[in-house]
Design a protein around this motif. Sequence first.
Motif, mmCIF file in Angstrom:
data_model
loop_
_atom_site.group_PDB
_atom_site.id
_atom_site.type_symbol
_atom_site.label_atom_id
_atom_site.label_comp_id
_atom_site.label_asym_id
_atom_site.label_seq_id
_atom_site.Cartn_x
_atom_site.Cartn_y
_atom_site.Cartn_z
ATOM 1 N N LEU A 272 0.914 -1.628 0.453
ATOM 2 C CA LEU A 272 -0.412 0.150 -0.418
ATOM 3 C C LEU A 272 0.986 1.243 0.536
ATOM 4 O O LEU A 272 1.081 2.607 -0.920
ATOM 5 C CB LEU A 272 -0.500 -0.167 1.445
ATOM 6 C CG LEU A 272 -2.395 -0.684 0.991
ATOM 7 C CD1 LEU A 272 -3.145 -1.055 2.984
ATOM 8 C CD2 LEU A 272 -2.745 -1.357 -0.502
ATOM 9 N N ALA A 273 2.026 0.914 0.639
ATOM 10 C CA ALA A 273 2.885 2.072 0.705
ATOM 11 C C ALA A 273 3.608 2.652 -0.709
ATOM 12 O O ALA A 273 3.006 3.841 -1.097
ATOM 13 C CB ALA A 273 3.956 1.596 1.889
ATOM 14 N N VAL A 274 3.832 1.228 -1.408
ATOM 15 C CA VAL A 274 4.836 1.462 -2.766
ATOM 16 C C VAL A 274 3.098 2.019 -3.733
ATOM 17 O O VAL A 274 3.386 3.556 -4.147
ATOM 18 C CB VAL A 274 5.081 0.313 -3.099
ATOM 19 C CG1 VAL A 274 5.013 0.151 -4.415
ATOM 20 C CG2 VAL A 274 6.340 0.156 -2.597
ATOM 21 N N LEU A 275 1.779 1.589 -3.903
ATOM 22 C CA LEU A 275 0.679 2.491 -4.428
ATOM 23 C C LEU A 275 0.578 3.312 -4.088
ATOM 24 O O LEU A 275 0.154 4.423 -4.856
ATOM 25 C CB LEU A 275 -0.395 1.795 -3.691
ATOM 26 C CG LEU A 275 -2.030 1.349 -4.456
ATOM 27 C CD1 LEU A 275 -1.486 1.516 -6.095
ATOM 28 C CD2 LEU A 275 -2.868 0.732 -3.926
ATOM 29 N N VAL A 276 0.234 3.706 -3.187
ATOM 30 C CA VAL A 276 0.340 5.414 -2.659
ATOM 31 C C VAL A 276 1.182 6.884 -2.820
ATOM 32 O O VAL A 276 1.287 7.800 -3.644
ATOM 33 C CB VAL A 276 -0.190 5.604 -1.522
ATOM 34 C CG1 VAL A 276 -0.391 7.031 -0.659
ATOM 35 C CG2 VAL A 276 -1.207 4.901 -0.749
ATOM 36 N N ARG A 277 2.798 6.401 -2.430
ATOM 37 C CA ARG A 277 3.728 6.303 -3.522
ATOM 38 C C ARG A 277 3.672 7.117 -4.911
ATOM 39 O O ARG A 277 4.525 7.640 -4.786
ATOM 40 C CB ARG A 277 5.070 6.299 -3.070
ATOM 41 C CG ARG A 277 6.910 6.872 -3.106
ATOM 42 C CD ARG A 277 6.405 7.914 -2.467
ATOM 43 N NE ARG A 277 6.971 8.605 -0.615
ATOM 44 C CZ ARG A 277 7.705 8.127 -0.286
ATOM 45 N NH1 ARG A 277 8.460 8.255 -1.245
ATOM 46 N NH2 ARG A 277 7.820 7.609 1.181
ATOM 47 N N ALA A 278 3.275 5.543 -5.404
ATOM 48 C CA ALA A 278 3.240 6.317 -6.903
ATOM 49 C C ALA A 278 2.634 7.127 -7.235
ATOM 50 O O ALA A 278 2.887 7.370 -8.298
ATOM 51 C CB ALA A 278 3.118 4.671 -7.520
ATOM 52 N N ALA A 279 0.995 6.416 -7.028
ATOM 53 C CA ALA A 279 -0.139 7.785 -7.258
ATOM 54 C C ALA A 279 0.583 9.048 -6.406
ATOM 55 O O ALA A 279 0.521 10.164 -7.648
ATOM 56 C CB ALA A 279 -1.128 7.628 -6.344
ATOM 57 N N SER A 280 1.388 9.458 -5.920
ATOM 58 C CA SER A 280 1.868 10.863 -5.335
ATOM 59 C C SER A 280 2.795 11.680 -6.289
ATOM 60 O O SER A 280 3.030 12.810 -6.329
ATOM 61 C CB SER A 280 2.161 10.367 -3.897
ATOM 62 O OG SER A 280 1.447 10.312 -2.917
ATOM 63 N N ALA A 281 4.043 10.452 -6.575
ATOM 64 C CA ALA A 281 4.882 10.791 -7.624
ATOM 65 C C ALA A 281 3.895 11.423 -9.229
ATOM 66 O O ALA A 281 4.927 12.548 -9.296
ATOM 67 C CB ALA A 281 5.931 9.720 -8.140
ATOM 68 N N LEU A 282 2.845 10.589 -9.812
ATOM 69 C CA LEU A 282 2.866 11.057 -10.729
ATOM 70 C C LEU A 282 1.831 12.237 -10.541
ATOM 71 O O LEU A 282 1.459 13.098 -11.196
ATOM 72 C CB LEU A 282 1.018 9.533 -10.692
ATOM 73 C CG LEU A 282 1.141 9.877 -12.139
ATOM 74 C CD1 LEU A 282 1.299 10.326 -13.490
ATOM 75 C CD2 LEU A 282 0.145 8.879 -12.639
ATOM 76 N N ALA A 283 1.183 12.504 -9.753
ATOM 77 C CA ALA A 283 0.036 13.562 -8.915
ATOM 78 C C ALA A 283 1.003 14.834 -8.736
ATOM 79 O O ALA A 283 1.023 15.782 -9.398
ATOM 80 C CB ALA A 283 -0.322 13.369 -7.658
ATOM 81 N N ASP A 284 2.534 14.685 -8.617
ATOM 82 C CA ASP A 284 3.036 15.574 -8.181
ATOM 83 C C ASP A 284 3.980 15.778 -9.740
ATOM 84 O O ASP A 284 3.941 17.282 -9.627
ATOM 85 C CB ASP A 284 5.070 15.073 -8.372
ATOM 86 C CG ASP A 284 4.801 15.051 -6.230
ATOM 87 O OD1 ASP A 284 4.104 15.401 -5.719
ATOM 88 O OD2 ASP A 284 4.961 14.468 -5.612
ATOM 89 N N GLN A 285 3.562 15.113 -11.019
ATOM 90 C CA GLN A 285 4.215 15.450 -12.303
ATOM 91 C C GLN A 285 2.872 16.266 -12.904
ATOM 92 O O GLN A 285 3.262 17.277 -13.249
ATOM 93 C CB GLN A 285 4.501 14.379 -12.947
ATOM 94 C CG GLN A 285 5.494 13.527 -12.466
ATOM 95 C CD GLN A 285 5.824 12.270 -13.781
ATOM 96 O OE1 GLN A 285 5.078 12.091 -14.828
ATOM 97 N NE2 GLN A 285 6.188 10.672 -12.814
ATOM 98 N N ALA A 286 1.953 15.602 -12.394
ATOM 99 C CA ALA A 286 0.121 16.925 -12.752
ATOM 100 C C ALA A 286 0.443 17.582 -11.987
ATOM 101 O O ALA A 286 0.334 19.219 -13.066
ATOM 102 C CB ALA A 286 -0.521 15.872 -12.632
ATOM 103 N N LEU A 287 1.291 18.572 -11.489
ATOM 104 C CA LEU A 287 1.009 19.928 -10.274
ATOM 105 C C LEU A 287 1.943 20.226 -11.272
ATOM 106 O O LEU A 287 1.713 21.864 -11.258
ATOM 107 C CB LEU A 287 2.328 19.216 -9.598
ATOM 108 C CG LEU A 287 1.895 20.665 -8.648
ATOM 109 C CD1 LEU A 287 0.466 21.639 -8.344
ATOM 110 C CD2 LEU A 287 2.471 20.262 -6.157
ATOM 111 N N ALA A 288 3.345 20.126 -11.680
ATOM 112 C CA ALA A 288 4.025 20.410 -12.164
ATOM 113 C C ALA A 288 4.105 20.647 -13.233
ATOM 114 O O ALA A 288 4.434 21.955 -14.446
ATOM 115 C CB ALA A 288 5.003 19.532 -11.902
ATOM 116 N N ALA A 289 2.912 20.513 -14.465
ATOM 117 C CA ALA A 289 2.362 20.182 -15.863
ATOM 118 C C ALA A 289 1.164 21.568 -15.446
ATOM 119 O O ALA A 289 1.282 22.734 -16.045
ATOM 120 C CB ALA A 289 1.602 19.011 -16.123
#
Length: 393
Positions: free
Chosen positions: A281-298
């Motif tokens: 679950l930690a991996v799942l949430v961290r991966a989704a957070s990394a993608l959210a960070d990319q979306a935020l940068a965009a």
Amino acid sequence: MVPDRTHWLRVARETADDLATDAVAREQAGKAPFDEVSRLREAGLLTLLAPAELGGGGADWPTAYAVVREIAAADGAIGQLLGCHTFLSWSARFLNEPALAALIDRRSAAEQWYWGGGLARQEPSLALTPTADGQVLDGRQSYVTGVLVADRIAVRAVRAETGEPVAVLVDPAAPGVRVDNDAETFGQRLAAGGSVEFDAVPVAAGDVLGSLSADEEVLSPRAALVSPVGRLLSVQLQLGMADGVLAEARDYARAGHAPWHPAWPVGSPHDPHVLTAFGELAVLVRAASALADQALAAVCAGLARGDDLTFEEHAEIAVVVAMAEAAASRAAQESTARALDVVGARSTSARLGLDRFWRNARTHTLYEPVAHRLRDVGDYFLNGAHPPFALPL
């Protein structure tokens, strides 16, 4: 001196801690969240994005997203209330002339409005009809976030004479407005949702926030950013709920409560089954957070481009936000469901209230299904098609 990001994150954390102390009791009572909105107002979070010179907090979008995620971790429904307000109270800046947007900002900040509503397409549409004295709003919207506690609601209507969709700002206390507390959802019970009927409600010209037309001759790429900006708030809301349930499950395990499951040995925080579950679950949430960070940068890059933004650039932003939304939806649903397995049979305790995370996450993902977002991603990847202009509920 304008408060900085560190200040607002500290305020958000303190407000979240306050909400967490009685989150279970408040959720089970299911009362309209007037007190909770007052807590947000007193913390300055309702005017977070308003310019400092207009009486607001002067914060930026990265700070606003982080604040919504922090609040959602403590209480998903109040996170939704804040996210909805943040999106709607800023929407005039995307859709209207700067001078009118500043007037709305100034009054909203001075009177500390809480904004409820939603700009997504609904059928049948509300109708905005011209009259001899101006224009009136008629129709019924079946679900409006925050309407039970809102000072103003922003809704989508269609101009009767042209069919153009527009965003309209309405005082829920105005004559002809009737609010019904009829949502009765099994989750997000404190999001103060309900239906609203409009019967010849007068609408001033200044209360039309702007066009919601998807026609590229009407909607500029900059104005179209209202869609990914709003959808990224949904991402933060879902990640916050995932953060919250994992934190509570972790605290429960660390406190020495042994999880129980017929197939598991009675163990401790060192039980291999528990460790594996938390790891996944930690991996799942961290991966989704990394993608959210990319979306935020965009999104931030798109906002910085302003009127120079192109439709192709907007499409790329919309696609990465759609990816983040899909990943966050999966992270929220799996985390809130599997955390119950980690805690075991004790998770059925009403006193713990762990089920609220699953009910809140599932309710939100049913109102904001990701199937459309995945289809948009696939169509862009395969055919280069630009995602349609889609606003959050």
